[in-house]
Design an enzyme around this catalytic site. Structure first.
Site, mmCIF file in Angstrom:
data_model
loop_
_atom_site.group_PDB
_atom_site.id
_atom_site.type_symbol
_atom_site.label_atom_id
_atom_site.label_comp_id
_atom_site.label_asym_id
_atom_site.label_seq_id
_atom_site.Cartn_x
_atom_site.Cartn_y
_atom_site.Cartn_z
ATOM 1 N N GLU A 118 66.588 -15.816 -28.741
ATOM 2 C CA GLU A 118 66.548 -16.287 -30.125
ATOM 3 C C GLU A 118 67.929 -16.771 -30.540
ATOM 4 O O GLU A 118 68.905 -16.023 -30.401
ATOM 5 C CB GLU A 118 66.130 -15.131 -31.059
ATOM 6 C CG GLU A 118 64.710 -14.666 -30.829
ATOM 7 C CD GLU A 118 64.453 -13.240 -31.335
ATOM 8 O OE1 GLU A 118 63.292 -12.818 -31.289
ATOM 9 O OE2 GLU A 118 65.415 -12.566 -31.750
ATOM 10 N N GLU B 172 59.495 -11.589 -29.245
ATOM 11 C CA GLU B 172 60.148 -10.939 -28.110
ATOM 12 C C GLU B 172 59.185 -10.642 -26.967
ATOM 13 O O GLU B 172 59.541 -10.776 -25.787
ATOM 14 C CB GLU B 172 60.843 -9.639 -28.549
ATOM 15 C CG GLU B 172 62.159 -9.835 -29.291
ATOM 16 C CD GLU B 172 61.972 -10.045 -30.790
ATOM 17 O OE1 GLU B 172 60.812 -10.080 -31.241
ATOM 18 O OE2 GLU B 172 62.989 -10.160 -31.502
ATOM 19 N N ASP C 141 67.630 -2.414 -30.466
ATOM 20 C CA ASP C 141 66.551 -1.831 -31.275
ATOM 21 C C ASP C 141 65.265 -2.662 -31.161
ATOM 22 O O ASP C 141 64.165 -2.127 -31.307
ATOM 23 C CB ASP C 141 66.972 -1.771 -32.741
ATOM 24 C CG ASP C 141 68.385 -1.234 -32.912
ATOM 25 O OD1 ASP C 141 68.536 -0.130 -33.440
ATOM 26 O OD2 ASP C 141 69.351 -1.925 -32.508
ATOM 27 N N ILE D 277 63.958 -3.823 -28.667
ATOM 28 C CA ILE D 277 63.232 -3.532 -27.435
ATOM 29 C C ILE D 277 61.883 -2.886 -27.745
ATOM 30 O O ILE D 277 60.920 -3.058 -26.997
ATOM 31 C CB ILE D 277 64.118 -2.666 -26.505
ATOM 32 C CG1 ILE D 277 65.042 -3.598 -25.729
ATOM 33 C CG2 ILE D 277 63.288 -1.803 -25.568
ATOM 34 C CD1 ILE D 277 66.091 -2.905 -24.910
ATOM 35 N N HIS E 25 69.655 -2.048 -36.189
ATOM 36 C CA HIS E 25 70.502 -3.001 -35.457
ATOM 37 C C HIS E 25 71.693 -2.289 -34.808
ATOM 38 O O HIS E 25 72.688 -2.916 -34.498
ATOM 39 C CB HIS E 25 71.053 -4.083 -36.398
ATOM 40 C CG HIS E 25 70.052 -5.088 -36.880
ATOM 41 N ND1 HIS E 25 68.929 -4.744 -37.576
ATOM 42 C CD2 HIS E 25 70.000 -6.444 -36.754
ATOM 43 C CE1 HIS E 25 68.237 -5.848 -37.878
ATOM 44 N NE2 HIS E 25 68.860 -6.883 -37.383
#
Lengths: 336, 315
Positions: A31, A71, A96, A98, A140
């Site tokens: 991204e 993602e 985070d 993930i 984050h």
């Protein structure tokens, strides 16, 4: 060529330039890694932390691929492209995130080499950021290296210096399996000596940051930097701390850690990750198994409290272990 | 349409016979866990494989992929051995019925996670596009997976990045025990896919002419970097897993695609005897493959050591 000073972000950027120049199969996916896609006149940003700067201009948009905020789809696409001959470097902006795409890591990337009985290589690099200290709050700022290291089939690298970051990224790109590069946000701007050739750094080989004889302090990423500072402070009060940075959480250089503990008789693990069942517990477990007889006192860990990373600066700075906390913990252990 | 229907029939009959052999081994206690049989998808599997170019195209499949794995050309004995947990299996017994993998045949994965195989096919499509192979990535998934975020995200991603990808949606009407009509917020999967910008096609595996044409058009569209979805009606003759009888779609008679294909062959003038011979040869070959697999030793300590060596980076 002589070594020069470089930030970790610049060293990683250089390593990506080297890798993409050397091999057409290396691509980057993520991204905003180009930035400004589909927006007239927007300048390319080169990633939130600038690590992918200049790559699109040099290697083109077919190899530096901006994605929708999806993602699961784009990490899965990276896995599938690694299965079929590319060497993708996929960026998950903050570790985070993930949680959003964990199936593609836990079940797909990590298991593919096993489920194919080794017939399939998966030269995949997942770059992500970790770490607190900048007020980014609970989603984050986490440090999930221990969680990822608990998954069979993943290599987890947590560099603490620019040279290690660039060198481990290069090693990851030559690997047959999946490597998660955990880049600590607070270290991107840190300057360090870097050989301009960016030599590879092997996985599973610890770096002795400071040699010492009284206590072994094990830490990765930003905590390795704090531990080095603490060792300097402790030396002023004649305590000789040996600081070991394993560099990869998995594979873990157990031999170097155990050898150090056999020498010092004491172990403190400083870690920004989970207070329960995390990296610190894993190191203490293996040392207790292998060097119990050498321990003069019970091993200890210094981790943040078992809460998400707080947002308020005063609370976040207390939450994070510091060099002063490390000094105090070591002094307590030396009195036992 | 360029499909050779007699060859297609032979392959479909082989898959059917193979699955019935596996069912027998389930009854005999030789299949670990539960087996999701491909009875009902044989014609779809064979026709899809026949449409693709095995030298450049890559396929990923669902948990129900015995038939697809056979159709794309994985060794019959190796597939049987893997399902039976034997050392001669595709993956030496590590993977099993839900995770058949045959990279040498362009089959990248079948998957225990519903829908997870779909982004992986996007990766194969990205490789084909980046390396200019002319190939496509094909994800085969069911009506259940059609409601997974991974699948919906990948539909959008494939269009956004103009990937040479085919989404092959096998609609058997039931996800485990939940009906597609209950689980889906909209009536039409093709309308949903079209709203992402995909080229869409729909067919019934019992109507081979239209299905074959739709497959060719979907693949051609994907090769021209216009990703496509083809929805095909299939059966689920033996329930979610073999032995689960409540939700079999029970179309063993008029709705069975093999029966429909045979009727089409006879209508086209193929000899009845030739059809029956193909069926009987398929049974013999399937039986021989499973018998050969049963002679393999069961996977055990030596295989486990090999998998540990993969974990430790030694293999």
């Amino acid at each position: 060529m002589s070594s020069g000073k470089m930030t970790m972000a610049a060293a990683l950027n250089q390593a990506l330039h080297h890798a993409m120049a050397a091999d057409d199969k290396v691509i980057c996916i993520g991204e905003d890694i180009v930035g400004g896609a589909g927006i007239e006149g927007a300048p390319p940003g080169g990633g939130v932390f600038g690590v992918t700067q200049g790559l699109a201009e040099t290697y083109g948009l077919s190899r530096i691929i901006d994605t929708p905020i999806s993602e699961t789809a784009f990490v899965g696409m990276a896995v599938g492209s690694a299965m079929t001959g590319l060497k993708p470097v996929v960026e998950i902006m903050f570790n985070d995130f993930i949680g959003v795409c964990f199936d593609q890591i836990l079940n797909q990337a990590a298991k593919a080499r096993f489920l194919s009985n080794g017939r399939m290589n998966l030269p995949l690099v997942i770059r992500t950021t970790m770490g607190a200290g900048d007020g980014s709050g609970a989603m984050h700022s986490a440090s999930l290296h221990g969680l990822l290291a608990s998954v069979a089939g993943l290599t987890v690298a947590c560099p603490s210096t620019p040279a290690d970051a660039a060198g481990m990224l290069k090693t990851a790109l030559k690997s047959n399996g999946t490597t998660v590069m955990m880049e600590h946000k607070q270290l991107y701007g840190t300057l360090g000596d870097v050989d301009p050739l960016l030599p590879e750094v092997p996985f599973g080989k610890a770096r002795t940051v400071v040699e010492g004889s009284d206590i072994t302090v094990v830490a990765v990423a930003a905590m390795a930097v704090e531990a080095e500072l603490a060792a300097g402070l402790l030396a002023q009060s004649s305590i000789s701390a040996e600081v070991i940075d394993p560099r990869t959480v998995k594979p873990l250089d157990v031999a170097s850690i155990v050898a150090s503990v056999r020498k010092t008789g004491r172990l403190l693990v400083v870690d920004e990750g989970a207070a329960f069942a995390g990296f610190a517990d894993a190191v203490i477990s293996v040392v207790t198994e292998q060097a119990f007889g050498s321990l003069a006192t019970a091993p200890r860990k210094l981790c943040p409290p078992d809460t998400p990373v707080p947002y308020a600066p005063g609370a976040e700075s207390i939450w994070l272990p510091t060099s002063a906390d490390i000094v105090k913990a070591v002094q307590d252990m030396m009195e036992v | 349409m360029s499909l050779n229907l007699l060859k297609l029939f032979e392959k479909a009959c082989f898959i059917r016979a193979f699955e019935l052999e596996i069912a027998r081994q389930c009854d005999a206690g030789e299949v670990p866990g539960l087996a999701h049989l491909s009875t009902g998808t044989e014609v779809a599997d064979a026709a899809l494989a026949a449409t693709l170019d095995p030298t450049i195209d890559k396929v990923t499949g669902s948990h129900r992929s015995h038939g697809l794995t056979l159709a794309v050309g994985a060794g019959h004995v190796k597939v049987a051995s893997e399902i039976l947990g034997r050392v001669g299996g595709l993956s030496g017994g590590m993977a099993g019925t839900q995770h058949l993998i045959a990279p040498e045949a362009g089959f990248l994965t079948s998957n225990g996670i519903v829908g997870a195989q779909v982004p992986l096919a996007a990766g194969a499509a990205l490789t084909a596009k980046t390396m200019k192979t002319g190939g496509v990535g094909v994800a085969v998934f069911g009506d259940g997976a059609a409601n997974q975020g991974a699948v919906l995200e990948t539909m959008n991603l494939a269009v956004a990045l103009a990937l040479p990808m085919v989404f092959a949606l096998y609609n058997n009407g039931v996800a485990q025990t939940t009906g597609a009509a209950f689980a889906s917020g909209s009536d039409s999967f093709t309308e949903r896919a079209a709203s992402f910008g995909l080229e869409v096609f729909a067919a019934d595996s019992c109507d081979i002419d239209r299905f074959g044409d739709a497959l060719e058009q979907a693949a051609a569209s994907a090769r021209a970097f216009k990703p496509a979805l083809i929805e095909v009606s299939v059966g689920r003759n033996d329930g979610h897993y073999y032995g689960e009888l409540q939700t079999s779609t029970d179309n063993k008679n008029e709705g069975d695609a093999i029966r429909a294909l045979k009727a089409k062959l006879l209508e086209d003038g193929v000899d009845q005897l030739a059809c029956e011979q193909a069926q009987s040869e398929a049974k013999n070959r399937a039986h021989a493959a499973v018998v050969a697999a049963l002679t393999e030793p069961r996977a055990g300590r030596a295989q486990l050591q090999h998998w540990v060596s993969i974990a430790e980076g030694r293999a």
